[in-house]
Design a protein around this motif. Structure first.
Motif, PDB file in Angstrom:
ATOM      1  N   ILE A   1       0.830  -1.200   0.000  1.00 51.90           N
ATOM      2  CA  ILE A   1       0.000   0.000   0.000  1.00 51.90           C
ATOM      3  C   ILE A   1       0.867   1.254   0.000  1.00 51.90           C
ATOM      4  CG2 ILE A   1      -1.688   1.340   1.341  1.00 51.90           C
ATOM      5  CD1 ILE A   1      -2.848  -1.315   2.301  1.00 51.90           C
ATOM      6  N   GLY A   2       1.963   1.211   0.748  1.00 54.56           N
ATOM      7  CA  GLY A   2       2.851   2.367   0.786  1.00 54.56           C
ATOM      8  C   GLY A   2       3.583   2.586  -0.515  1.00 54.56           C
ATOM      9  N   ILE A   3       4.039   1.497  -1.156  1.00 51.01           N
ATOM     10  CA  ILE A   3       4.863   1.613  -2.361  1.00 51.01           C
ATOM     11  C   ILE A   3       4.019   1.823  -3.614  1.00 51.01           C
ATOM     12  CG2 ILE A   3       6.469   0.360  -3.862  1.00 51.01           C
ATOM     13  CD1 ILE A   3       7.516  -1.049  -1.330  1.00 51.01           C
ATOM     14  N   ALA A   4       3.004   0.992  -3.785  1.00 50.27           N
ATOM     15  CA  ALA A   4       2.251   0.991  -5.039  1.00 50.27           C
ATOM     16  C   ALA A   4       1.019   1.889  -5.018  1.00 50.27           C
ATOM     17  CB  ALA A   4       1.840  -0.433  -5.389  1.00 50.27           C
ATOM     18  N   PHE A   5       0.497   2.197  -3.826  1.00 49.11           N
ATOM     19  CA  PHE A   5      -0.757   2.943  -3.762  1.00 49.11           C
ATOM     20  C   PHE A   5      -0.660   4.224  -2.949  1.00 49.11           C
ATOM     21  CE2 PHE A   5      -1.784  -1.578  -4.312  1.00 49.11           C
ATOM     22  CZ  PHE A   5      -2.490  -1.524  -5.498  1.00 49.11           C
ATOM     23  N   GLY A   6       0.562   4.639  -2.631  1.00 49.69           N
ATOM     24  CA  GLY A   6       0.762   5.934  -1.975  1.00 49.69           C
ATOM     25  C   GLY A   6       0.078   6.078  -0.638  1.00 49.69           C
ATOM     26  N   ASP A   7      -0.027   4.984   0.116  1.00 52.37           N
ATOM     27  CA  ASP A   7      -0.677   5.015   1.436  1.00 52.37           C
ATOM     28  C   ASP A   7      -2.071   5.624   1.374  1.00 52.37           C
ATOM     29  OD1 ASP A   7       1.190   3.728   3.086  1.00 52.37           O
ATOM     30  OD2 ASP A   7       2.406   5.534   3.244  1.00 52.37           O
ATOM     31  N   GLN A   8      -2.839   5.224   0.384  1.00 56.75           N
ATOM     32  CA  GLN A   8      -4.193   5.755   0.250  1.00 56.75           C
ATOM     33  C   GLN A   8      -5.019   5.403   1.487  1.00 56.75           C
ATOM     34  OE1 GLN A   8      -6.245   4.876  -3.427  1.00 56.75           O
ATOM     35  NE2 GLN A   8      -4.346   4.990  -4.613  1.00 56.75           N
ATOM     36  N   PRO A   9      -5.616   6.401   2.156  1.00 59.25           N
ATOM     37  CA  PRO A   9      -6.376   6.131   3.384  1.00 59.25           C
ATOM     38  C   PRO A   9      -7.501   5.116   3.181  1.00 59.25           C
ATOM     39  CG  PRO A   9      -5.982   8.483   3.134  1.00 59.25           C
ATOM     40  CD  PRO A   9      -5.541   7.840   1.850  1.00 59.25           C
ATOM     41  N   ALA A  10      -8.135   5.159   2.019  1.00 56.93           N
ATOM     42  CA  ALA A  10      -9.252   4.244   1.781  1.00 56.93           C
ATOM     43  C   ALA A  10      -8.779   2.793   1.774  1.00 56.93           C
ATOM     44  CB  ALA A  10      -9.932   4.575   0.452  1.00 56.93           C
ATOM     45  N   ILE A  11      -7.609   2.528   1.176  1.00 59.14           N
ATOM     46  CA  ILE A  11      -7.091   1.163   1.130  1.00 59.14           C
ATOM     47  C   ILE A  11      -6.585   0.741   2.501  1.00 59.14           C
ATOM     48  CG2 ILE A  11      -5.460  -0.401   0.014  1.00 59.14           C
ATOM     49  CD1 ILE A  11      -5.450   1.375  -2.399  1.00 59.14           C
ATOM     50  N   LEU A  12      -5.909   1.672   3.211  1.00 60.19           N
ATOM     51  CA  LEU A  12      -5.435   1.363   4.562  1.00 60.19           C
ATOM     52  C   LEU A  12      -6.600   1.037   5.493  1.00 60.19           C
ATOM     53  CD1 LEU A  12      -2.636   4.058   5.022  1.00 60.19           C
ATOM     54  CD2 LEU A  12      -2.305   1.584   5.006  1.00 60.19           C
ATOM     55  N   GLY A  13      -7.671   1.834   5.404  1.00 60.16           N
ATOM     56  CA  GLY A  13      -8.841   1.581   6.235  1.00 60.16           C
ATOM     57  C   GLY A  13      -9.493   0.251   5.908  1.00 60.16           C
ATOM     58  N   ALA A  14      -9.586  -0.045   4.610  1.00 61.49           N
ATOM     59  CA  ALA A  14     -10.168  -1.327   4.203  1.00 61.49           C
ATOM     60  C   ALA A  14      -9.297  -2.493   4.663  1.00 61.49           C
ATOM     61  CB  ALA A  14     -10.339  -1.357   2.686  1.00 61.49           C
ATOM     62  N   LEU A  15      -7.973  -2.317   4.607  1.00 61.51           N
ATOM     63  CA  LEU A  15      -7.071  -3.371   5.071  1.00 61.51           C
ATOM     64  C   LEU A  15      -7.291  -3.658   6.555  1.00 61.51           C
ATOM     65  CD1 LEU A  15      -4.561  -5.182   4.354  1.00 61.51           C
ATOM     66  CD2 LEU A  15      -3.174  -3.351   5.319  1.00 61.51           C
ATOM     67  N   ALA A  16      -7.387  -2.592   7.369  1.00 59.85           N
ATOM     68  CA  ALA A  16      -7.630  -2.770   8.804  1.00 59.85           C
ATOM     69  C   ALA A  16      -8.946  -3.503   9.036  1.00 59.85           C
ATOM     70  CB  ALA A  16      -7.643  -1.411   9.501  1.00 59.85           C
ATOM     71  N   GLY A  17      -9.967  -3.117   8.287  1.00 61.08           N
ATOM     72  CA  GLY A  17     -11.267  -3.767   8.445  1.00 61.08           C
ATOM     73  C   GLY A  17     -11.245  -5.229   8.071  1.00 61.08           C
ATOM     74  N   VAL A  18     -10.575  -5.559   6.969  1.00 60.26           N
ATOM     75  CA  VAL A  18     -10.495  -6.953   6.521  1.00 60.26           C
ATOM     76  C   VAL A  18      -9.714  -7.795   7.523  1.00 60.26           C
ATOM     77  CG1 VAL A  18      -9.507  -8.462   4.757  1.00 60.26           C
ATOM     78  CG2 VAL A  18     -10.777  -6.419   4.077  1.00 60.26           C
ATOM     79  N   LEU A  19      -8.590  -7.260   8.021  1.00 59.47           N
ATOM     80  CA  LEU A  19      -7.785  -8.007   8.989  1.00 59.47           C
ATOM     81  C   LEU A  19      -8.553  -8.250  10.286  1.00 59.47           C
ATOM     82  CD1 LEU A  19      -4.321  -6.246   8.523  1.00 59.47           C
ATOM     83  CD2 LEU A  19      -4.900  -8.591   7.869  1.00 59.47           C
ATOM     84  N   LEU A  20      -9.222  -7.224  10.787  1.00 60.63           N
ATOM     85  CA  LEU A  20      -9.962  -7.363  12.039  1.00 60.63           C
ATOM     86  C   LEU A  20     -11.150  -8.305  11.889  1.00 60.63           C
ATOM     87  CD1 LEU A  20      -9.882  -3.670  13.322  1.00 60.63           C
ATOM     88  CD2 LEU A  20      -8.835  -5.645  14.427  1.00 60.63           C
ATOM     89  N   SER A  21     -11.858  -8.206  10.774  1.00 63.08           N
ATOM     90  CA  SER A  21     -12.997  -9.111  10.575  1.00 63.08           C
ATOM     91  C   SER A  21     -12.520 -10.546  10.409  1.00 63.08           C
ATOM     92  CB  SER A  21     -13.819  -8.675   9.354  1.00 63.08           C
ATOM     93  OG  SER A  21     -13.032  -8.687   8.179  1.00 63.08           O
ATOM     94  N   GLY A  22     -11.318 -10.729   9.826  1.00 66.51           N
ATOM     95  CA  GLY A  22     -10.755 -12.072   9.723  1.00 66.51           C
ATOM     96  C   GLY A  22     -10.432 -12.657  11.080  1.00 66.51           C
TER      97      GLY A  22
END
Length: 287
Positions: A248-269
């Motif tokens: 996310i940091g390298i390829a997507f510029g730390d986009q908040p939307a992707i970071l937030g979705a990542l946190a949500g997916v990890l926590l729901s998992g």
């Protein structure tokens, strides 16, 4: 919040190291040999974690028509095996802790090499995202430093200073348990806004179902007694956040939307995998 993230990162490092150290203290060379010489188990675990689960992530993202940010986050998580929570789930469910820890390190190491090509292949086929190029050496080094080295030290102590290893096993496990709870609380506290923002979408459900499906696939596509099979299921269910965050940091510029979705997916998992492990533990504790 930056201070919270710094503290959480430090506690996470302690959690990973303590968990792997405790697993090493409880390991034996014959037990490890039984895992690494079981060729069908190794092949099935690699196929499950490197092929089946990434395809499950892609399929769930397409099925739920997730927005680009959530779809990318789900694919990143699904494509990154060997999460450090795998060994912890083995402890929680009273499973094959040695086998789980060994497989976790193996998957994290191999996953460092396969993560980029897997993500690129899926995102290209789905016509989403950009090229993901990561420092493979740095990823392998991180796995070695945080997972392999503590495990090896614990294993060495078990064979060179058995009495000391036995006396240290309980304290190391206690540190793992306490820091595990702190990490979970910190993840919820530090990312609650991101998770709440996803409540109107299907991203959390997709992350939950991915973990359930991964647990089932890891259990079914394994060999050995039930304790080993469900341990492989737990290892498959929790993914490695490190490569995903790096991407996310390298390829997507730390986009908040992707970071937030990542946190949500990890926590729901985790919300899916932990109850399964707890139920298994209860059944194994029953007379």
């Amino acid at each position: 919040m930056d201070t919270l993230h710094m503290v959480l990162n430090a506690v996470t490092v302690i959690f990973i190291a303590a968990t792997m150290f405790a697993a090493g203290l409880g390991a034996t060379v014959p037990a490890l040999r039984g895992v690494f010489t079981d060729v069908p188990l190794l092949l099935l675990a690699l196929i499950t974690n490197m092929v089946v689960i990434p395809l499950l992530g892609w399929g769930l993202g397409a099925l739920f028509h997730l927005p680009s940010a959530s779809f990318i986050a789900l694919v990143l998580v699904a494509s990154s095996p060997g999460g450090p929570f795998g060994a912890k789930l083995a402890m929680v469910q009273k499973g094959d802790v040695v086998g789980g820890a060994a497989m976790q390190v193996l998957l994290a190491s191999v996953g460092s090499l396969t993560f980029g090509p897997t993500v690129n292949g899926i995102l290209t086929a789905a016509d989403v995202g950009t090229n993901v190029s990561l420092d493979v050496g740095a990823l392998v080094g991180t796995v070695a430093f945080l997972q392999l080295v503590p495990f090896a030290i614990g294993l060495l102590m078990r064979h060179c200073a058995t009495d000391v290893a036995r006396s240290w096993h309980a304290p190391a496990t206690a540190v793992s348990n306490v820091t595990f709870l702190v990490v979970l609380a910190g993840m919820l506290l530090g990312n609650w806004r991101d998770v709440v923002a996803l409540l109107g979408s299907l991203a959390l459900l997709a992350g939950f179902l991915l973990a359930v499906a991964a647990f089932a696939a890891g259990t079914l596509l394994a060999t050995g007694p039930p304790t080993r099979r469900t341990t492989m299921g737990g290892v498959a269910a929790v993914r490695n956040a490190g490569p995903a965050l790096a991407a996310i940091g390298i390829a997507f510029g730390d986009q908040p939307a992707i970071l937030g979705a990542l946190a949500g997916v990890l926590l729901s998992g985790l919300a899916a995998a932990l109850p399964i492990a707890t139920v298994l533990s209860g059944r194994r504790s029953a007379p």
